[in-house]
Motif scaffolding. Structure first.
Motif, PDB file in Angstrom:
ATOM      1  N   GLU C 124       0.768  -1.252   0.101  1.00  0.00           N
ATOM      2  CA  GLU C 124      -0.063  -0.148   0.166  1.00  0.00           C
ATOM      3  C   GLU C 124       0.629   1.381  -0.062  1.00  0.00           C
ATOM      4  O   GLU C 124       0.575   2.265  -0.726  1.00  0.00           O
ATOM      5  CB  GLU C 124      -0.951  -0.067   1.152  1.00  0.00           C
ATOM      6  N   SER C 125       1.684   1.128   0.976  1.00  0.00           N
ATOM      7  CA  SER C 125       2.736   2.533   0.914  1.00  0.00           C
ATOM      8  C   SER C 125       3.510   2.822  -0.214  1.00  0.00           C
ATOM      9  O   SER C 125       3.653   3.761  -0.667  1.00  0.00           O
ATOM     10  CB  SER C 125       3.703   2.575   2.103  1.00  0.00           C
ATOM     11  N   LEU C 126       3.972   1.668  -1.116  1.00  0.00           N
ATOM     12  CA  LEU C 126       4.691   1.814  -2.278  1.00  0.00           C
ATOM     13  C   LEU C 126       3.625   2.295  -3.164  1.00  0.00           C
ATOM     14  O   LEU C 126       4.232   3.325  -4.047  1.00  0.00           O
ATOM     15  CB  LEU C 126       5.208   0.390  -2.439  1.00  0.00           C
ATOM     16  N   SER C 127       2.595   1.979  -3.401  1.00  0.00           N
ATOM     17  CA  SER C 127       1.794   2.448  -4.386  1.00  0.00           C
ATOM     18  C   SER C 127       1.190   3.918  -4.119  1.00  0.00           C
ATOM     19  O   SER C 127       0.986   4.571  -4.858  1.00  0.00           O
ATOM     20  CB  SER C 127       0.420   1.428  -4.564  1.00  0.00           C
ATOM     21  N   ARG C 128       1.198   4.221  -2.782  1.00  0.00           N
ATOM     22  CA  ARG C 128       0.911   5.516  -2.484  1.00  0.00           C
ATOM     23  C   ARG C 128       1.929   6.600  -2.801  1.00  0.00           C
ATOM     24  O   ARG C 128       1.426   7.574  -3.369  1.00  0.00           O
ATOM     25  CB  ARG C 128       0.858   5.321  -0.794  1.00  0.00           C
ATOM     26  N   VAL C 129       3.129   6.195  -2.999  1.00  0.00           N
ATOM     27  CA  VAL C 129       4.134   7.010  -3.623  1.00  0.00           C
ATOM     28  C   VAL C 129       4.545   6.707  -5.067  1.00  0.00           C
ATOM     29  O   VAL C 129       5.538   7.255  -5.429  1.00  0.00           O
ATOM     30  CB  VAL C 129       5.593   7.004  -2.499  1.00  0.00           C
ATOM     31  N   ALA C 151      11.859   6.549   1.078  1.00  0.00           N
ATOM     32  CA  ALA C 151      11.613   6.910   2.445  1.00  0.00           C
ATOM     33  C   ALA C 151      10.336   7.500   2.949  1.00  0.00           C
ATOM     34  O   ALA C 151       9.921   7.100   4.121  1.00  0.00           O
ATOM     35  CB  ALA C 151      12.864   8.169   2.528  1.00  0.00           C
ATOM     36  N   ILE C 152       9.610   8.259   2.188  1.00  0.00           N
ATOM     37  CA  ILE C 152       8.321   8.559   2.833  1.00  0.00           C
ATOM     38  C   ILE C 152       7.537   7.415   2.893  1.00  0.00           C
ATOM     39  O   ILE C 152       6.826   7.226   3.704  1.00  0.00           O
ATOM     40  CB  ILE C 152       7.766   9.563   1.560  1.00  0.00           C
ATOM     41  N   ALA C 153       7.463   6.553   1.754  1.00  0.00           N
ATOM     42  CA  ALA C 153       6.627   5.346   1.813  1.00  0.00           C
ATOM     43  C   ALA C 153       6.926   4.491   3.510  1.00  0.00           C
ATOM     44  O   ALA C 153       6.238   3.874   3.995  1.00  0.00           O
ATOM     45  CB  ALA C 153       6.913   4.295   0.801  1.00  0.00           C
ATOM     46  N   ARG C 154       8.249   4.558   3.735  1.00  0.00           N
ATOM     47  CA  ARG C 154       8.807   3.755   4.793  1.00  0.00           C
ATOM     48  C   ARG C 154       8.266   4.554   5.948  1.00  0.00           C
ATOM     49  O   ARG C 154       7.579   4.069   7.239  1.00  0.00           O
ATOM     50  CB  ARG C 154      10.233   4.078   4.971  1.00  0.00           C
ATOM     51  N   ALA C 155       8.009   6.066   5.904  1.00  0.00           N
ATOM     52  CA  ALA C 155       7.585   6.761   7.132  1.00  0.00           C
ATOM     53  C   ALA C 155       6.119   6.519   7.087  1.00  0.00           C
ATOM     54  O   ALA C 155       5.520   6.445   8.256  1.00  0.00           O
ATOM     55  CB  ALA C 155       7.941   8.079   6.998  1.00  0.00           C
ATOM     56  N   LEU C 156       5.351   6.214   5.903  1.00  0.00           N
ATOM     57  CA  LEU C 156       3.839   6.062   5.967  1.00  0.00           C
ATOM     58  C   LEU C 156       3.496   4.713   6.516  1.00  0.00           C
ATOM     59  O   LEU C 156       2.473   4.616   6.845  1.00  0.00           O
ATOM     60  CB  LEU C 156       3.452   6.596   4.618  1.00  0.00           C
ATOM     61  N   ALA C 157       4.291   3.626   6.202  1.00  0.00           N
ATOM     62  CA  ALA C 157       3.992   2.325   6.284  1.00  0.00           C
ATOM     63  C   ALA C 157       3.417   1.931   7.592  1.00  0.00           C
ATOM     64  O   ALA C 157       2.498   1.147   7.691  1.00  0.00           O
ATOM     65  CB  ALA C 157       4.909   1.290   6.024  1.00  0.00           C
ATOM     66  N   GLY C 158       3.786   2.568   8.708  1.00  0.00           N
ATOM     67  CA  GLY C 158       3.530   2.368   9.987  1.00  0.00           C
ATOM     68  C   GLY C 158       2.223   3.199  10.332  1.00  0.00           C
ATOM     69  O   GLY C 158       1.739   3.069  11.681  1.00  0.00           O
ATOM     70  N   ALA C 159       1.636   3.779   9.452  1.00  0.00           N
ATOM     71  CA  ALA C 159       0.464   4.826   9.755  1.00  0.00           C
ATOM     72  C   ALA C 159       0.864   5.792  10.897  1.00  0.00           C
ATOM     73  O   ALA C 159      -0.072   5.562  11.737  1.00  0.00           O
ATOM     74  CB  ALA C 159      -0.953   3.788   9.916  1.00  0.00           C
ATOM     75  N   PRO C 160       1.715   6.453  10.779  1.00  0.00           N
ATOM     76  CA  PRO C 160       1.869   7.316  11.856  1.00  0.00           C
ATOM     77  C   PRO C 160       1.220   8.396  12.316  1.00  0.00           C
ATOM     78  O   PRO C 160       0.445   8.785  11.172  1.00  0.00           O
ATOM     79  CB  PRO C 160       3.440   7.869  11.538  1.00  0.00           C
ATOM     80  N   ARG C 161       0.949   8.985  13.432  1.00  0.00           N
ATOM     81  CA  ARG C 161       0.266  10.065  13.697  1.00  0.00           C
ATOM     82  C   ARG C 161       0.854  11.246  13.170  1.00  0.00           C
ATOM     83  O   ARG C 161       0.253  12.369  13.168  1.00  0.00           O
ATOM     84  CB  ARG C 161      -0.096  10.090  15.158  1.00  0.00           C
ATOM     85  N   LEU C 162       2.220  11.171  13.233  1.00  0.00           N
ATOM     86  CA  LEU C 162       2.802  12.614  12.747  1.00  0.00           C
ATOM     87  C   LEU C 162       4.092  12.400  11.905  1.00  0.00           C
ATOM     88  O   LEU C 162       4.789  11.326  12.042  1.00  0.00           O
ATOM     89  CB  LEU C 162       3.467  13.025  14.336  1.00  0.00           C
ATOM     90  N   LEU C 163       4.015  13.166  10.793  1.00  0.00           N
ATOM     91  CA  LEU C 163       5.224  12.963   9.854  1.00  0.00           C
ATOM     92  C   LEU C 163       6.281  14.181  10.260  1.00  0.00           C
ATOM     93  O   LEU C 163       5.951  15.391  10.295  1.00  0.00           O
ATOM     94  CB  LEU C 163       4.775  13.036   8.373  1.00  0.00           C
ATOM     95  N   LEU C 164       7.515  13.849  10.525  1.00  0.00           N
ATOM     96  CA  LEU C 164       8.591  14.653  10.627  1.00  0.00           C
ATOM     97  C   LEU C 164       9.334  14.766   9.356  1.00  0.00           C
ATOM     98  O   LEU C 164      10.105  13.900   9.113  1.00  0.00           O
ATOM     99  CB  LEU C 164       9.296  14.541  11.902  1.00  0.00           C
ATOM    100  N   ALA C 165       9.678  15.862   8.770  1.00  0.00           N
ATOM    101  CA  ALA C 165      10.367  15.841   7.634  1.00  0.00           C
ATOM    102  C   ALA C 165      11.572  16.894   7.891  1.00  0.00           C
ATOM    103  O   ALA C 165      11.229  18.151   8.384  1.00  0.00           O
ATOM    104  CB  ALA C 165       9.633  16.528   6.360  1.00  0.00           C
ATOM    105  N   ASP C 166      12.714  16.580   7.616  1.00  0.00           N
ATOM    106  CA  ASP C 166      13.961  17.501   7.657  1.00  0.00           C
ATOM    107  C   ASP C 166      14.728  17.642   6.488  1.00  0.00           C
ATOM    108  O   ASP C 166      15.260  16.820   5.764  1.00  0.00           O
ATOM    109  CB  ASP C 166      14.963  16.640   8.672  1.00  0.00           C
ATOM    110  N   GLU C 167      14.326  19.023   6.049  1.00  0.00           N
ATOM    111  CA  GLU C 167      14.813  19.402   4.723  1.00  0.00           C
ATOM    112  C   GLU C 167      14.578  18.288   3.613  1.00  0.00           C
ATOM    113  O   GLU C 167      15.573  17.870   3.118  1.00  0.00           O
ATOM    114  CB  GLU C 167      16.318  19.680   4.724  1.00  0.00           C
ATOM    115  N   PRO C 168      13.391  17.573   3.489  1.00  0.00           N
ATOM    116  CA  PRO C 168      13.017  16.494   2.606  1.00  0.00           C
ATOM    117  C   PRO C 168      13.680  16.916   1.209  1.00  0.00           C
ATOM    118  O   PRO C 168      13.734  15.869   0.256  1.00  0.00           O
ATOM    119  CB  PRO C 168      11.523  16.489   2.533  1.00  0.00           C
TER     120      PRO C 168
END
Lengths: 408, 440, 235
Positions: C124-129, C151-168
């Motif tokens: 799912e997360s791969l198709s998302r990105v 990397a974004i797919a990896r961040a999304l895969a766990g369905a986190p409450r908060l995405l933290l992006a550092d100079e993405p």
């Protein structure tokens, strides 16, 4: 070469440097002590017996039961052996060098002495003994046929009237004067035995390092006695090159004379030597293999860790190169780094070496390690380090200066 | 999760093959060397009679007094063997549950088939209690009786190997054996029995196993069977010539063992021995205070240096070698783990706890240990073959590799490598996940 | 969702103690897309590290999704990080040894999902990105933009409450940067809470709200007025 940057880099890789240093220290301690043991054991296994070893063989004879005509049988055997073609001479004896079984006597200078002056192995031979063993008489004379009396096995404890002793024993008993014509006493007996001859050398029967006899290896006494016992050794000396044929002929001749016997063992003194020192040579070989493996493991460990350090510092090295460091300068950097670690390791290693040796001295009655060994060992370990570091250092030197301009 | 760590470990090990091979080789060589010597050491230092080693005691009596000239003995100059008069005295007193004086001797055995030549057999003269005391296993028949002891019977017990050789392995009980021209009736055949070391008489061939023939001590003395072991005639009095002279002398040439189950019996026996020595003093034979000792099998083996200096040196050297190999592996593991600090930081940021990192690193270390252990096993087998080729026949008996040794080798390797992996693992847990945000 | 009050962070060396954050306060509501800006050395990265539970703080309070994280032990923090936070790093921080799927698998493993669940989420997360076809590729075989999408797919895969992006987009060229920003906006539209640290004002305007940090303190929490329209467009 400035040491400060090397030292500060080493501080950052403290544990790695310590690991290499400690490895080198233990390697040094084992290497020195093992090489010392190897050298000792090999020296031990080459100690001369004083006999004409390459032309000597022994037949160990055991009669079935205890025949009543033992003396006649013995004389018959000896006559048969002496008459074989190629035989120089033959004798019967209670024991022989390298056999690891025999008897010991504490020799006294006066009959009422409490502690013996010297311990000595006892060999019983007739007047053919010197000739049969190929011993070198350096003073005095051989036994006469009249001096030789019968000795009935180990239970017969009558001391002899005359003895031939080895030069080492003579010097121990009568330091600074001639032993010839002097008297010695066997423990508990009042009858003196006159020293009639001195032989160059005759080793005791025992060969074990640190074992019985090791403290008086060349103290032997020959008694003028015909060893009449159900269990005897015949020592035969042959003309050079004929030993194999004579050994076969000797066994056949003895069996032909009387079948009611066991020829327990017939072997050359060369074989007896190989057997007696097998464990010493084995130990030397094993220790040698372990030393080689140890050196290899340590060297490869240095290669592995240094390679890692080189990989870790590729960028630094590139920057250094960009700033004008030559290839030899980079190589020298890693060599100096290893030298510093190895020197610290060697210092610790020397302490370990001496400790290990002290323990061996007390536990195994080994001699002290000569300082030369420690020195040579330390140099070997330093060279090992330099050799091991060469390949990673060359790899480091091949880092292109252009690396500095690229991102990490 | 464990399988995940396993795949991670495999992946990590594959990533840097050279480093991995170096680590496994180092540990394998170290384990190989130490297991080779440990096998021999365990055989030498092994307990030859584990169930009774605390109940069987070697008996020592000082029959020479404080001034004794040349002695091969303990630190306090207590002789290792006893004289014939003392053997008779102790056997007559019968103060222990079981006891036996004994000595090593031998025969020329003449086979019934006249075409075959006589051959040598080693023998032990002992009392009937010898067999029960040392739990000697019988294949056929049984030990001779105490009546045979007192009756000086012409009987023997023979070893299984000799029975195979002479009687083709058949039940030979009742058959006659021609030993030194005299017929002895076989009453028992032992099953395979090879006490290593040969604890009851360590004077010669400690590792050569048991004798081939056993004969009642009383009959051996009658037959004047020569001692094939150590004879030591120290002390003040010299033996008279001949067999009788030897029997009545203070020469020491006999071993004496007693079975004393329980501390109370042992204490009673100690008292008995001292009383015996005091009695000998009263009789004028000893001119010194009682000096006696009993040592159980384990104490006896330690005192008699059953483990040779050579083997102790080898064990020391090989375990130091193993230590070097482990330090080596530790350095390489450290390099490997620190080289992966970045990955570890990412994992931490993605939610791996320190515990997870520890599990991952230690799994990898244990896998290296397992591979090293298996390599070490192979090298141990080679090493033992090498020892067999290099060392004397007696030592060869000590180079048998048992299934328990396989387990020991692998366990030792995994445990040691995991131990060596502790420090690198600790370093890995110190990797801060925050580093990943900075210093790009 | 994320609330810090009077938060401070001191770095101690042998000689001096310097404050990277001082009396720091921020409140990010659920569903917000916040850009955190500020000059180099202002404390942006420190804020993000603390927000992501990568670092501890010296004083003050921090509540993440209603959990007071002060003084939690490493296990609890790792667990929270794993469940509630998805990281997007400037340097992507993909594990070079692992292929795309295995990279995305890493946080799911620590989460303790079973195999089927992990496979579903990776898919799912791969198709998302938009990288479904690249699952077996290794990071080195992908472009920078693709790597960041992984990397974004990896961040999304766990369905986190908060995405933290550092100079993405810091390591990406303009073209790829635009694609990554589009993806983040899309995620935001779908309801994700995003906190993005950047020094690039161009990027900051694409967020809902901009928080400016200077010398370890928030200087302006007021949302720029022009984004009010954007908020209205995205109920």
């Amino acid at each position: 070469m400035e040491l400060r940057p090397i030292l500060s880099a080493m501080r950052r890789n403290k544990v790695g440097a310590i690991l290499i240093g400690v490895q080198m220290a233990i390697t040094l301690a084992i290497l020195c002590n093992a090489l010392f043991i190897i050298e000792q054991r090999l020296a031990l296994s080459h100690r001369p017996t004083g006999m004409d070893e390459s032309n000597n063989f022994v037949v160990t004879n055991q009669w079935v039961g205890n025949p009543t005509d033992l003396k006649a049988k013995l004389q018959g055997d000896l006559a048969a052996l002496r008459s074989l073609p190629g035989v120089i001479d033959a004798t019967a004896l209670n024991s022989y060098p390298l056999s690891n079984g025999g008897s010991t006597e504490g020799l006294l200078l006066t009959p009422d002495q409490k502690e013996p002056t010297a311990l000595s192995a006892l060999y019983e031979m007739d007047e053919h003994g010197l000739q049969a063993a190929g011993l070198t008489l350096v003073a005095g004379r051989n036994f006469t046929a009249e001096e030789v009396r019968d000795k009935f096995g180990y239970l017969d404890v009558t001391p002899p009237a005359a003895v031939i002793i080895t030069r080492t024993l003579a010097e121990k008993l009568f330091p600074g004067r001639s032993a010839l014509g002097q008297s010695v006493y066997f423990g508990g007996h009042t009858q003196p035995a006159a020293v009639v001859g001195i032989v160059e050398r005759l080793q005791v029967p025992w060969t074990q390092a640190g074992g019985w006899g090791s403290q008086f290896n060349d103290n032997s006494t020959i008694e003028p006695m015909r060893y009449v016992s159900p269990y005897t050794h015949y020592l035969v000396r042959v003309q050079p090159g004929r030993i194999a044929a004579v050994m076969r002929a000797a066994e056949q001749a003895l069996i032909a004379l009387d079948r009611a016997r066991v020829l327990e063992k017939t072997w050359t003194l060369t074989e007896a030597r190989a057997d007696a020192y097998q464990d010493d040579r084995g130990l030397a070989v094993i220790l040698g293999v372990v030393c080689a493996a140890l050196a290899a493991v340590t060297a490869f460990g240095i290669v592995g860790l240094t390679s890692y350090w080189v990989a870790q510092r590729r960028r630094q090295i590139g920057i250094r190169r960009a700033l004008g460091a030559t290839r030899p300068a980079i190589i020298r950097y890693f060599q100096t780094e290893n030298l510093l670690i190895a020197a610290a390791g060697a210092a610790l290693g020397i302490a370990l070496t001496l400790l290990l040796n002290l323990w061996m001295v007390s536990a195994f009655e080994m001699p002290r390690l000569p300082p030369g060994y420690v020195l040579i060992g330390a140099i070997v370990v330093l060279l090992l380090g330099q050799l091991a570091v060469l390949w990673p250092a060359l790899k480091a030197a091949s880092v292109p200066p252009a690396l500095a301009t690229r991102a990490a | 999760m464990f399988t995940y760590y396993l795949t991670l470990a495999l992946r990590s090990l594959r990533r840097n093959v050279v480093l991995t091979v170096l680590m496994i080789a180092a540990i394998g060589v170290g384990i190989g060397a130490s297991m080779t010597t440990l096998t021999v050491f365990r055989a030498m230092a092994g307990d030859p009679i584990p169930r009774k080693s605390r109940q069987l005691f070697a008996v020592q009596i000082d029959n020479w007094g404080p001034k004794k000239g040349v002695v091969i003995g303990d630190e306090d100059n207590l002789q290792q063997q006893i004289s014939y008069p003392d053997a008779v005295g102790l056997m007559t007193a019968h103060a222990a549950r079981r006891q036996s004086a004994m000595y090593r001797t031998g025969f020329a055995l003449t086979p019934a088939n006249p075409d075959l030549r006589p051959f040598q057999v080693t023998a032990r003269a002992a009392f009937a209690d010898f067999f029960a005391m040392f739990e000697v296993p019988f294949r056929y028949g049984a030990a001779w009786s105490q009546a045979d002891d007192t009756g000086h019977a012409d009987v023997v017990v023979i070893g299984r190997e000799l029975n195979d050789k002479v009687f083709g392995g058949a039940n030979s009980v009742g058959r006659t054996l021609d030993l030194d021209g005299h017929g002895y009736r076989v009453v028992g055949v032992l099953d395979h029995w090879e006490p290593i070391p040969n604890f009851y008489d360590l004077n010669n061939n400690k590792y050569a196993g048991a004798e081939e023939v056993f004969i009642p001590f009383t009959r051996a003395i009658d037959q004047q069977l020569a001692s094939w072991g150590n004879n030591n005639c120290g002390g003040d009095s010299l033996p008279a010539a001949g067999w009788d002279g030897r029997l009545h002398s203070e020469c020491i040439w006999l071993q004496f063992w007693a079975e004393l189950p329980g501390a109370a019996e042992a204490d009673r026996y100690r008292t008995f021995l001292n009383n015996y020595a005091a009695e000998q003093r009263r009789l004028g034979r000893f001119q010194w205070p009682p000096h006696t000792r009993i040592r159980d099998v384990r104490e006896w083996l330690v005192d008699q240096h059953a483990v040779t200096a050579e083997v102790r040196i080898l064990v020391l050297v090989s375990f130091s070698f193993l230590l070097v190999c482990l330090l080596n592996a530790m350095g390489l593991m450290l390099a490997k783990i620190m080289g992966r600090a970045g990955d570890i930081g990412v994992r931490r940021a993605l939610g791996a706890s320190r515990r997870a990192i520890v599990a991952q690193c230690l799994t990898e270390a244990a896998m290296v240990g397992l591979a090293g252990g298996l390599l070490g096993l192979g090298l141990t087998v080679l090493g033992l073959l090498g020892l067999r080729a290099l060392l004397s026949e007696d030592v060869n008996r000590l180079t048998h590799f048992s299934p328990s040794d396989v387990a020991i080798a692998v366990a030792l390797s995994v445990a040691a490598t995991t131990l060596a992996g502790l420090y690198p693992t600790w370093r890995a847990t110190q990797v801060q996940p925050a580093w990943q945000l900075k210093a790009q | 969702m994320l609330r810090m009050t009077h938060l401070s962070k001191a770095y101690r060396t042998e000689v001096v103690e310097t404050y990277a954050l001082r009396d720091f306060a921020i409140h990010v509501r659920e569903g917000e897309f916040v850009a955190v800006t500020g000059p180099s050395g202002s404390g942006k990265t420190t804020f993000l590290s603390i927000a992501g539970l990568l670092e501890e703080f010296s004083g003050g309070e921090y509540q993440l999704d209603g959990v007071d994280v002060r003084g939690l032990n490493d296990n609890r923090r790792s667990r929270l990080r794993n469940e509630k936070i998805g990281f997007i790093f400037q340097a992507f921080n993909l594990i070079a040894d692992l292929n795309v799927e295995d990279n995305i698998d890493v946080p799911l493993r620590y989460r303790g999902f079973d195999g089927a669940e992990r496979r579903r989420r990776i898919r799912e997360s791969l198709s998302r990105v938009g990288l479904s076809a690249r699952g077996r590729h290794y990071p080195a075989e992908l472009s920078g933009g693709q790597q960041q999408r992984v990397a974004i797919a990896r961040a999304l895969a766990g369905a986190p409450r908060l995405l933290l992006a550092d100079e993405p987009t810091g390591n990406l060229d303009t073209q790829m940067a635009r694609g990554v920003m589009d993806l983040l906006e899309e995620l935001h539209r779908d309801g994700a809470t995003i906190v993005m640290v950047t020094h690039d004002p161009e990027l900051a305007v694409r967020a809902q709200r901009e928080v400016h940090i200077v010398d370890g303190q928030v200087v302006d929490l007021a949302p720029p007025p022009r984004l009010v329209a954007g908020l209205a467009a995205n109920p």
